[in-house]
Structure formats: C-alpha cells, structure tokens
Design a protein around this motif. Sequence first.
Motif, PDB file in Angstrom:
ATOM      1  N   GLN A   1      12.719 -11.123  -7.313  1.00  0.00           N
ATOM      2  CA  GLN A   1      14.282 -11.590  -7.066  1.00  0.00           C
ATOM      3  C   GLN A   1      15.256 -10.391  -7.547  1.00  0.00           C
ATOM      4  O   GLN A   1      16.293 -10.553  -7.184  1.00  0.00           O
ATOM      5  CB  GLN A   1      14.379 -12.915  -7.785  1.00  0.00           C
ATOM      6  CG  GLN A   1      13.665 -13.895  -7.396  1.00  0.00           C
ATOM      7  CD  GLN A   1      14.126 -14.609  -6.132  1.00  0.00           C
ATOM      8  OE1 GLN A   1      14.803 -13.782  -5.372  1.00  0.00           O
ATOM      9  NE2 GLN A   1      13.982 -15.877  -6.192  1.00  0.00           N
TER      10      GLN A   1
ATOM     11  N   THR B   1      17.900 -26.336 -11.919  1.00  0.00           N
ATOM     12  CA  THR B   1      16.792 -26.828 -10.778  1.00  0.00           C
ATOM     13  C   THR B   1      17.493 -27.111  -9.778  1.00  0.00           C
ATOM     14  O   THR B   1      19.010 -27.457  -9.684  1.00  0.00           O
ATOM     15  CB  THR B   1      15.963 -28.070 -11.420  1.00  0.00           C
ATOM     16  OG1 THR B   1      17.340 -28.892 -11.773  1.00  0.00           O
ATOM     17  CG2 THR B   1      15.654 -27.798 -12.907  1.00  0.00           C
ATOM     18  N   LEU B   2      16.948 -27.439  -8.563  1.00  0.00           N
ATOM     19  CA  LEU B   2      17.447 -28.076  -7.160  1.00  0.00           C
ATOM     20  C   LEU B   2      18.354 -29.174  -7.587  1.00  0.00           C
ATOM     21  O   LEU B   2      19.404 -29.555  -6.841  1.00  0.00           O
ATOM     22  CB  LEU B   2      16.436 -27.970  -6.242  1.00  0.00           C
ATOM     23  CG  LEU B   2      15.975 -26.572  -5.805  1.00  0.00           C
ATOM     24  CD1 LEU B   2      14.837 -26.766  -4.734  1.00  0.00           C
ATOM     25  CD2 LEU B   2      16.865 -25.610  -5.274  1.00  0.00           C
TER      26      LEU B   2
ATOM     27  N   LEU C   1      18.474 -28.534   0.195  1.00  0.00           N
ATOM     28  CA  LEU C   1      17.377 -28.144   0.775  1.00  0.00           C
ATOM     29  C   LEU C   1      17.675 -27.811   2.200  1.00  0.00           C
ATOM     30  O   LEU C   1      17.041 -26.803   2.736  1.00  0.00           O
ATOM     31  CB  LEU C   1      16.409 -29.109   0.650  1.00  0.00           C
ATOM     32  CG  LEU C   1      15.668 -29.429  -0.557  1.00  0.00           C
ATOM     33  CD1 LEU C   1      14.735 -30.766  -0.629  1.00  0.00           C
ATOM     34  CD2 LEU C   1      15.044 -28.074  -1.261  1.00  0.00           C
TER      35      LEU C   1
ATOM     36  N   PRO D   1      15.864 -23.845   1.001  1.00  0.00           N
ATOM     37  CA  PRO D   1      14.876 -24.746   0.905  1.00  0.00           C
ATOM     38  C   PRO D   1      13.916 -24.493  -0.468  1.00  0.00           C
ATOM     39  O   PRO D   1      13.182 -25.383  -0.650  1.00  0.00           O
ATOM     40  CB  PRO D   1      13.814 -24.157   2.203  1.00  0.00           C
ATOM     41  CG  PRO D   1      14.514 -22.966   2.355  1.00  0.00           C
ATOM     42  CD  PRO D   1      15.949 -22.695   1.919  1.00  0.00           C
ATOM     43  N   THR D   2      14.254 -23.326  -1.057  1.00  0.00           N
ATOM     44  CA  THR D   2      13.493 -23.242  -2.451  1.00  0.00           C
ATOM     45  C   THR D   2      14.463 -22.717  -3.358  1.00  0.00           C
ATOM     46  O   THR D   2      15.685 -22.423  -3.054  1.00  0.00           O
ATOM     47  CB  THR D   2      12.149 -22.385  -2.367  1.00  0.00           C
ATOM     48  OG1 THR D   2      12.816 -20.988  -2.078  1.00  0.00           O
ATOM     49  CG2 THR D   2      11.534 -22.841  -1.152  1.00  0.00           C
ATOM     50  N   LYS D   3      14.086 -22.819  -4.586  1.00  0.00           N
ATOM     51  CA  LYS D   3      14.956 -22.321  -5.836  1.00  0.00           C
ATOM     52  C   LYS D   3      15.181 -20.798  -5.588  1.00  0.00           C
ATOM     53  O   LYS D   3      15.976 -20.074  -5.891  1.00  0.00           O
ATOM     54  CB  LYS D   3      14.241 -22.624  -7.135  1.00  0.00           C
ATOM     55  CG  LYS D   3      15.048 -22.157  -8.328  1.00  0.00           C
ATOM     56  CD  LYS D   3      14.411 -22.694  -9.355  1.00  0.00           C
ATOM     57  CE  LYS D   3      14.963 -21.960 -10.720  1.00  0.00           C
ATOM     58  NZ  LYS D   3      14.339 -22.357 -12.089  1.00  0.00           N
ATOM     59  N   ASP D   4      14.118 -20.141  -5.184  1.00  0.00           N
ATOM     60  CA  ASP D   4      13.805 -18.754  -5.009  1.00  0.00           C
ATOM     61  C   ASP D   4      15.094 -18.379  -3.848  1.00  0.00           C
ATOM     62  O   ASP D   4      15.614 -17.395  -4.026  1.00  0.00           O
ATOM     63  CB  ASP D   4      12.613 -18.239  -4.498  1.00  0.00           C
ATOM     64  CG  ASP D   4      11.490 -18.253  -5.711  1.00  0.00           C
ATOM     65  OD1 ASP D   4      11.886 -18.076  -6.793  1.00  0.00           O
ATOM     66  OD2 ASP D   4      10.594 -17.881  -5.297  1.00  0.00           O
ATOM     67  N   ALA D   5      15.041 -18.938  -2.786  1.00  0.00           N
ATOM     68  CA  ALA D   5      16.073 -18.732  -1.842  1.00  0.00           C
ATOM     69  C   ALA D   5      17.518 -18.942  -2.411  1.00  0.00           C
ATOM     70  O   ALA D   5      18.397 -18.065  -1.996  1.00  0.00           O
ATOM     71  CB  ALA D   5      15.727 -19.663  -0.624  1.00  0.00           C
TER      72      ALA D   5
END
Length: 172
Positions: A108, A22-23, A38, A42-46
Amino acid sequence: MKEALLNAAEAVLSEQGTQALTLTAVADRAGVSKGGLLYHFPTKDALVRAMVARVIEEFDDLIASHDDGTPGSYTRAYVEATFEILTGEARAYRRWSAITAAAADPEQAEPLNEAMRRWHGRAPADDPDPGTATVVRLAAEGLWEVVSHDPGLYGADQLEALRQRLLDLLER
C-alpha cells in the motif's frame, strides 16, 4: 460520493487512528450504508489505495500550479505547495492520514514511496545551488512531518516566516 467517502476515511484516521479505520466506521462517518461504500471501494485496501492516490495527485497538482518552468522554480513550487497544504483547512491532515493507513502494508505504501522518490529524487539541476535546493525541500518535508504530529505547534505568523526563510535560501 467518492470524495465524501475519502474525506470521511481521512477524518476517521486523523481523529481516531489506524485501528478505527473500518469500512463500517467510514460509512457511518460519511452517512451512507456500508453497501454504498462497498460500491465505490470494495475493500479497505481499495479505500487506502484511493486515499494515497488522492494525496499524491493533490501534491503533484499543487507543485505544477506553482512551477513556472524558470530556473529554480521546481523547488520554489515544492515549498509553496507544502505551505499551502500546511496552512490549509482540513487538507493538512490528509497526507498524514494516508501515510498512516498505507504504512501498515508495504504494498500500500509503494505508490507514496514512488512519489517521494520522484519529489525528492528530482535533480535540482536548474537551481542556482542544487545542494541548497535539496536542503530546502528536505526542510519543508521535515516541517510537514512535525506539523502532522502537532498541528498547533506553529502559528500562522511563524509558518509564514518559515516559508519566506526557505524561499530566501533559494535566492542566495
């Protein structure tokens, strides 16, 4: 900072698994605020995309550092790069962490799939025996997979003997 965040994400993955990625967990592990994380991801995908890109770039760089352009050098370089990672410190888990995170989402995973097609789809035409070169690359890949699941399975001497055996196969 980005490298520290990626290292933290890989550590979370390798120690606690995909559910723990998790972030917040990554920010905590890196010792930064979630806002600091962030800013870069900015996202977990990034974050996952960056981990996958880093592992691909690292392996490409290692192959290039061992590939001298002589006949058969690509497969020798592939073996050397694989064993450099397998016998390295924290990097041994980097690839597995990235694959685990990316595998949950086909989008991904696509950059890694593309890299695999490039690494294994390369025609070993400059190898004295293209069939053996393909088998050696697949054996190195299989060893990497096994060691990813059980890093202590083979000791340093065993890994060195396997590396030398794979390289010897290319000289026949």
